[in-house]
Design an enzyme around this catalytic site. Structure first.
Site, PDB file in Angstrom:
ATOM      1  N   LEU A   1     -20.302 -71.511  53.937  1.00 41.80           N
ATOM      2  CA  LEU A   1     -21.222 -71.523  52.802  1.00 41.80           C
ATOM      3  C   LEU A   1     -22.513 -70.821  53.234  1.00 41.80           C
ATOM      4  O   LEU A   1     -23.370 -71.400  53.896  1.00 41.80           O
ATOM      5  CB  LEU A   1     -21.490 -72.956  52.345  1.00 41.80           C
ATOM      6  CG  LEU A   1     -20.243 -73.746  51.916  1.00 41.80           C
ATOM      7  CD1 LEU A   1     -20.605 -75.183  51.578  1.00 41.80           C
ATOM      8  CD2 LEU A   1     -19.543 -73.077  50.735  1.00 41.80           C
ATOM      9  N   ASP A   2     -22.626 -69.553  52.865  1.00 43.79           N
ATOM     10  CA  ASP A   2     -23.712 -68.699  53.338  1.00 43.79           C
ATOM     11  C   ASP A   2     -25.041 -69.046  52.665  1.00 43.79           C
ATOM     12  O   ASP A   2     -25.091 -69.226  51.444  1.00 43.79           O
ATOM     13  CB  ASP A   2     -23.350 -67.227  53.055  1.00 43.79           C
ATOM     14  CG  ASP A   2     -24.455 -66.267  53.403  1.00 43.79           C
ATOM     15  OD1 ASP A   2     -24.726 -66.096  54.610  1.00 43.79           O
ATOM     16  OD2 ASP A   2     -25.063 -65.701  52.476  1.00 43.79           O
TER      17      ASP A   2
END
Length: 553
Positions: free
Chosen positions: A225-226
Site C-alpha cells: 500500500l504505497d
C-alpha cells in the site's frame, strides 16, 4: 457485512447502506475468481524488489527477461518477486499510474505476469493515494463526467490551514488545472502529475477496493500500500495518519480476508518509527507487515560511527502487537534511503553526517518542506553500496562492509526484501541523474542480461563477490527454523559487536557482527556452537566488518 459495518459507518455515515451493498456485490463477484487459502508466512519467504524492466535482453518482453534472470540466478534464494508498478504510467518511474488494471505494453501483458506467478509468489503495488493526471479518472473529473464527480480534492491555495499539512516534498501542495474551462487548484501531495484521490467520496473507496480484489485475482499474494499515510485529507490537521486512514486500511483488510485470507497487506509509511508502527493496529486488524524504515539508515550510521549501542537499544525496543505481524526488513529499494525514520533515534548532527557521506560518495540528498518554511533532509539518493564506502576503495573492502549490513538485515525477525541492485552488487548510476534531473534514478539502472551474465563469470568482480555471498546466506537462511518470520529475536551488544539470537522451538542461531575497524575477541560466544557460515573461519577473533552465524550444538 456486519464485520465491517462500524468502519463504513465511521467513514460514510450518510451512505452506509448503499456502500455496504456495493461491497457485498464486489465480494460476491470476486469470490468466484479467487482461490481461498490459509494465511501463511514461512522462513522461505524472501522477496526480490525489482521493476518489470530492471533486466533487458533484446526485444523480448521485460517481464520475460525478469523471469529468466530470477529463474537462472535467484531461484534458490527467493520465492517472491515484488514487481514495482508495471501499469501504464506517465512519470515517477511507474508511480503515476494511468490505468490500474492494465500492464504497460512495453513490459508485456498479463500473460507474462501469470507465467512469472507460476514459478514465484508475487507482490503488487497498490498506488492508491494518487493517480496520473492523464488517467481516465482525472480527465473525466476535469470534463465534468458525473462518474468521477468528487474523485479529487479542490482547495483554496490561500486557505490558512494549508501550512499545517505535512509535506514530503518541496513541490507545491496544490496545482492549477482547467476544470470545465475554470481554473481549479487540485491537491497533489507528491507532484503535479500525481493527483490525490478523494476518499471522502465512498465511490473512490469502492473503485479502489475493486482494484485490490482485481490484483488478488491476478495472483498477488502480497500487496504494498504505497504512500498510504496520506490517504485522508482534513483541513486544520496535518493530513497524515488520520483516523480515517487507519479505518480504510482496516476495512480493506477485513473485506479481503473474507475471500482471500492468504493475502498479506504491507504498509509503506516512510516516517519516524513510532508513527510507522501505528499501522500494525492492534496486531490483528491492520497491516500484516510494515516496512522497517529505520533499519537501512541506522545500519549505515552504525557502520560509519563504528558503534552499535544505538542500533542495539533501538532493536531491543522493537515490539510487535501480535504473533501474526512482522517487519518487512530491507536496506535498499527503488526510493532513496529515508532519514526521517532516524528522528528520535540519532541526533540531527548524526543525520547530517550520513547526508554528507552520501554526497561525498557520489550521491545526493533530497529535502522536505517544513511548516516554518525551512527544509530538512528527507532521503539520501545513493546506492546502498556507495553510502557505506567510497567508490575509490578496494572491491574486497566494499563488499565486506556491504555484506555485513545485508547479513544483519537477514538476521532480523520478519520477512527480508532484497533490492535487485543489492543482490547483484550495483553502484551509483550518476549519469542517469544528470540525464534526467531525477535524484532517485541513481539507484534504478536497467541491467543488460548479457552484461550481468558476463560480470557474474568474473570471480574478482564486485557483482560476483556480492552475489555469491548473498546466495550462500539466503540458501542457508531457508534451512533454519530459527529464521521463521515470527520466531523470537533477542538483541544485545558488547562494544562494537552486535549480537542477534534467533530462537525457535527446536534451535537457536547466534549472529555476530563486527561494526568496527578492529578485530574483536569472540571466544566466549563460540563455545558449544558450530559455524553455519562455513565459508568463514571461526577463530578467537572476529575480523573488522566480519560476521558469523553460529548454531548451538
Amino acid at each position: 457485512m456486519d464485520i465491517i459495518k462500524q468502519h463504513i459507518e465511521f467513514l460514510y455515515p450518510e451512505q452506509l447502506n448503499e456502500t455496504l451493498s456495493a461491497i457485498a456485490k464486489l465480494v460476491e463477484e470476486y469470490s468466484d475468481l479467487i482461490e481461498k487459502k490459509d494465511f501463511l508466512l514461512s522462513k522461505e519467504d524472501v522477496i526480490l524488489i525489482a521493476y518489470a524492466d530492471s533486466f533487458i535482453q533484446g526485444d523480448e518482453p521485460n517481464l520475460t527477461s525478469l523471469k529468466k534472470v530470477c529463474s537462472t540466478h535467484l531461484k534458490s534464494m527467493i520465492n517472491t518477486i515484488h514487481i514495482l508498478p508495471f501499469y501504464p504510467f506517465t512519470s515517477d518511474d511507474g508511480f503515476s499510474v494511468v490505468d490500474y488494471k492494465e500492464v504497460n505494453p512495453e513490459f508485456g501483458t498479463w500473460k507474462e505476469v501469470l507465467e512469472l506467478n507460476q514459478e514465484f509468489q508475487l507482490m503488487f503495488d497498490a498506488v492508491i493515494n494518487h493517480i496520473s493526471k492523464s488517467s481516465d479518472w482525472f480527465q473525466g473529473f476535469l470534463s465534468g463526467d458525473k462518474n468521477y464527480d468528487q474523485f479529487f480534492i479542490e482547495a483554496n491555495p490561500n486557505h490558512p490551514d494549508l501550512h499545517r499539512v505535512t509535506r514530503p516534498r518541496t513541490l507545491p501542495l496544490l496545482h492549477p488545472f482547467l476544470k470545465q474551462g475554470q481554473e481549479k487548484y487540485i491537491w497533489t501531495t507528491f507532484s503535479e502529475d500525481q493527483i490525490d484521490l478523494n476518499y471522502e467520496n465512498p465511490q473512490v473507496f469502492l473503485r479502489v477496493l475493486e482494484v485490490l480484489l482485481f490484483y488478488i485475482s491476478k495472483g498477488a499474494k502480497f500487496i504494498r500500500l504505497d504512500a498510504i499515510a496520506f490517504m485522508w485529507k482534513k483541513l486544520g490537521t496535518t493530513c497524515i495518519h488520520l483516523d480515517e486512514t487507519h479505518e480504510i486500511i482496516i476495512a480493506y483488510r477485513k473485506i479481503i480476508e473474507q475471500i482471500a485470507p492468504q493475502v498479506v497487506l504491507i504498509t509503506e509509511t516512510n516516517v519516524p518509527h513510532p508513527e510507522n508502527i501505528s499501522y500494525f493496529g492492534d496486531g490483528l486488524n491492520e497491516a500484516h507487515m510494515i516496512y522497517n524504515f529505520s533499519l537501512p539508515p541506522l545500519l549505515a550510521y552504525s557502520l560509519h560511527a563504528r558503534e552499535v549501542d544505538t542500533l542495539s537499544n533501538w532493536a531491543q525496543s522493537l515490539k510487535l502487537p501480535s504473533d501474526k505481524t512482522c517487519f518487512f526488513n530491507f536496506t535498499a529499494s527503488h526510493d532513496g534511503i529515508g532519514v526521517r525514520p532516524l528522528q528520535g533515534i540519532v541526533s540531527d548532527e548524526q543525520i547530517s553526517m550520513l547526508a554528507n557521506k552520501a554526497e561525498c560518495h557520489g550521491g545526493f540528498v533530497s529535502y522536505k518542506s517544513n511548516p516554518d518554511g525551512s527544509k530538512t533532509p528527507y532521503e539520501l539518493n545513493c546506492n546502498y553500496m556507495d553510502l557505506l564506502s567510497s567508490p575509490e576503495e578496494s572491491i574486497a573492502y566494499r563488499a565486506k562492509r556491504f555484506m555485513l549490513t545485508q547479513a544483519v538485515m537477514l538476521s532480523f525477525n520478519g520477512v527480508p526484501g532484497v533490492y535487485y541492485h543489492s543482490v547483484f552488487g550495483s553502484e551509483n548510476d550518476v549519469e542517469a541523474v544528470k540525464a534526467s534531473g531525477i535524484n532517485r534514478r541513481i539507484n534504478r539502472a536497467k541491467i543488460q542480461v548479457d552484461d550481468l551474465n558476463r560480470e557474474l563469470e568474473g570471480k574478482s568482480s564486485l557483482r560476483y563477490r556480492v552475489y555469491s555471498e548473498y546466495k550462500k546466506l539466503l540458501e542457508l537462511r531457508q534451512q533454519e527454523d530459527a529464521f521463521h518470520p515470527f520466531s523470537q529475536a533477542l538483541f544485545s551488544n558488547k562494544d562494537a559487536l552486535f549480537i542477534i539470537e534467533r530462537k525457535s522451538e527446536s534451535e537457536s542461531v547466534y549472529c555476530l557482527f563486527n561494526f568496527s575497524d578492529k578485530a574483536i575477541n569472540i571466544e566466549s560466544h563460540t563455545s558449544n556452537k558450530v559455524n553455519m557460515t562455513y565459508w568463514k573461519p571461526v577463530e578467537t577473533q572476529l575480523e573488522p566488518y566480519a560476521y558469523l552465524w553460529l548454531k548451538s550444538v
